[in-house]
Design an enzyme around this catalytic site. Structure first.
Site, short mmCIF file in Angstrom:
data_model
loop_
_atom_site.label_atom_id
_atom_site.label_comp_id
_atom_site.label_asym_id
_atom_site.label_seq_id
_atom_site.Cartn_x
_atom_site.Cartn_y
_atom_site.Cartn_z
CE1 TYR A 143 5.02 50.65 8.00
CE2 TYR A 143 6.94 49.81 6.81
CZ TYR A 143 6.34 50.23 7.99
OH TYR A 143 7.06 50.21 9.15
CB ILE A 173 12.07 44.67 15.03
CG1 ILE A 173 12.22 46.12 14.56
CG2 ILE A 173 12.41 44.52 16.51
CD1 ILE A 173 13.55 46.76 14.82
N1 SER Z 1 9.40 45.47 9.36
C1 SER Z 1 8.70 46.33 8.44
C2 SER Z 1 8.03 45.55 7.38
O1 SER Z 1 8.53 44.52 7.03
C3 SER Z 1 9.65 47.30 7.82
O2 SER Z 1 9.76 48.40 8.63
O3 SER Z 1 7.04 45.97 6.88
#
Ligand code: SER
Length: 323
Positions: A143, A173
């Protein structure tokens, strides 16, 4: 003709709230929500909705042309934890979808793009405290690699083809409307749900794992603000550091216990601990604050009050107003 917006990945955690916000700001007729399926009926049944496969250029282009879209928010992505289980799928989804919208803008079919990056662009060789905008980015997750490379491509398309692409590096978030899926920071949402439902939570990160976090309302505000800013104020065309607060699981648990004293957490770290360990503890977002006047509002106590209140209503465990 007024501006027409397409949100790709509108059924997800951020996409859904962005859809509500943009419909409110610009009117239901000017916002097209899309996703690969209709998993979120609150979105698909309440305004213009199209099935769009973000990996399929023709699917994206057909939707853009059908609705005369000029602005795309690309919110479809595979997050960090799921990405480690399906590395190739994560790479394909996250990169192909970005190239599709960048190329639509390069060919002047659309005018403006929002593409989210993440704190996952950073890695173990990055300074962890108050991480600067310009620093080492050696991500260790698929990612993170897609976000880091994606940032380079955004800047490249801006420099080379004048594509108006804008991006922020979201921290974790926290929100109550739509559940996140497959992220390392998801514990900070799950913990509130379990506190309200069962008063118990098994946390997949260690108690003292500090990570940068943000309430959804702040994240949506940042997203809208950067898109509304004058082009000359957007001085970084890779992606802006963005921050609000930082906390550990133990600190969230303590803030919940103030409202639910018998709430219990056990800590059983799994593979996501390594991911969390590779990310910053806090972020220096002074460029966003300077260039387009970013400012956060919600602190941990505000988030806890709002989450417990909203989830209490959702699960019918409270009937009172927030204290
Ligand atoms: N919230 C995301 C994740 O934990 C990080 O951008 O993968």
């Amino acid at each position: 003709m007024s501006s027409k917006i397409l949100i790709i990945g509108a059924c997800g955690q951020i996409g859904s709230e962005l859809t509500y916000k943009l419909r409110n700001l610009f009117g239901d007729d000017n916002v097209v929500a899309s996703d690969i399926n209709t998993s979120n009926l609150d979105i698909s049944n309440t305004g213009i909705f199209e099935i769009v496969d973000a990996q399929d250029f023709t699917s994206v282009k057909n939707c853009v042309e059908k609705h005369h879209v000029d602005t795309v928010y690309l919110m479809a992505a595979m997050l960090s934890a799921t990405g480690e289980k399906f590395p190739e799928k994560a790479w394909n989804l996250n990169m192909n979808s970005l190239f599709h919208v960048l190329n639509l803008a390069k060919d002047k079919i659309i005018k403006k793009i929002f593409w989210p990056s993440s704190i996952a662009v950073f890695g173990p060789t990055t300074p962890t405290k108050y991480t600067p905008q310009y620093t080492t980015t050696e991500p260790t997750t698929v990612y993170g690699i897609t976000k880091q490379v994606g940032e380079r491509w955004c800047e490249y398309y801006f420099n080379k083809y004048h594509v108006d692409v804008r991006s922020i590096r979201y921290p974790g978030i926290i929100s109550w409307k739509t559940l996140p899926g497959g992220g390392t920071t998801d514990y900070a949402v799950e913990i509130y749900h379990e506190a309200v439902k069962t008063k118990q939570y098994e946390c997949f990160l260690k108690a003292d794992t500090e990570l940068p976090m943000m309430f959804m309302d702040d994240a949506i505000k940042a997203t809208v603000d950067i898109m509304m800013a004058k082009p000359e104020d957007i001085k970084i065309r890779s992606s802006y550091n963005l921050a609000a607060i930082s906390f550990t699981p133990q600190q969230v648990a303590a803030s919940i216990k103030k409202h639910i004293p018998d709430f219990e957490v056990v800590y059983t770290p799994d593979f996501r601990q390594d991911i969390a360990n590779s990310w910053p503890k806090s972020i220096n977002d002074s460029y966003a604050r300077q260039d387009w006047k970013w400012k956060h509002t919600f602190l941990l106590e505000d988030i806890t009050q709002e989450m417990l209140f909203q989830l209490g209503k959702k699960y019918n465990t409270i009937s009172k107003t927030p204290q």
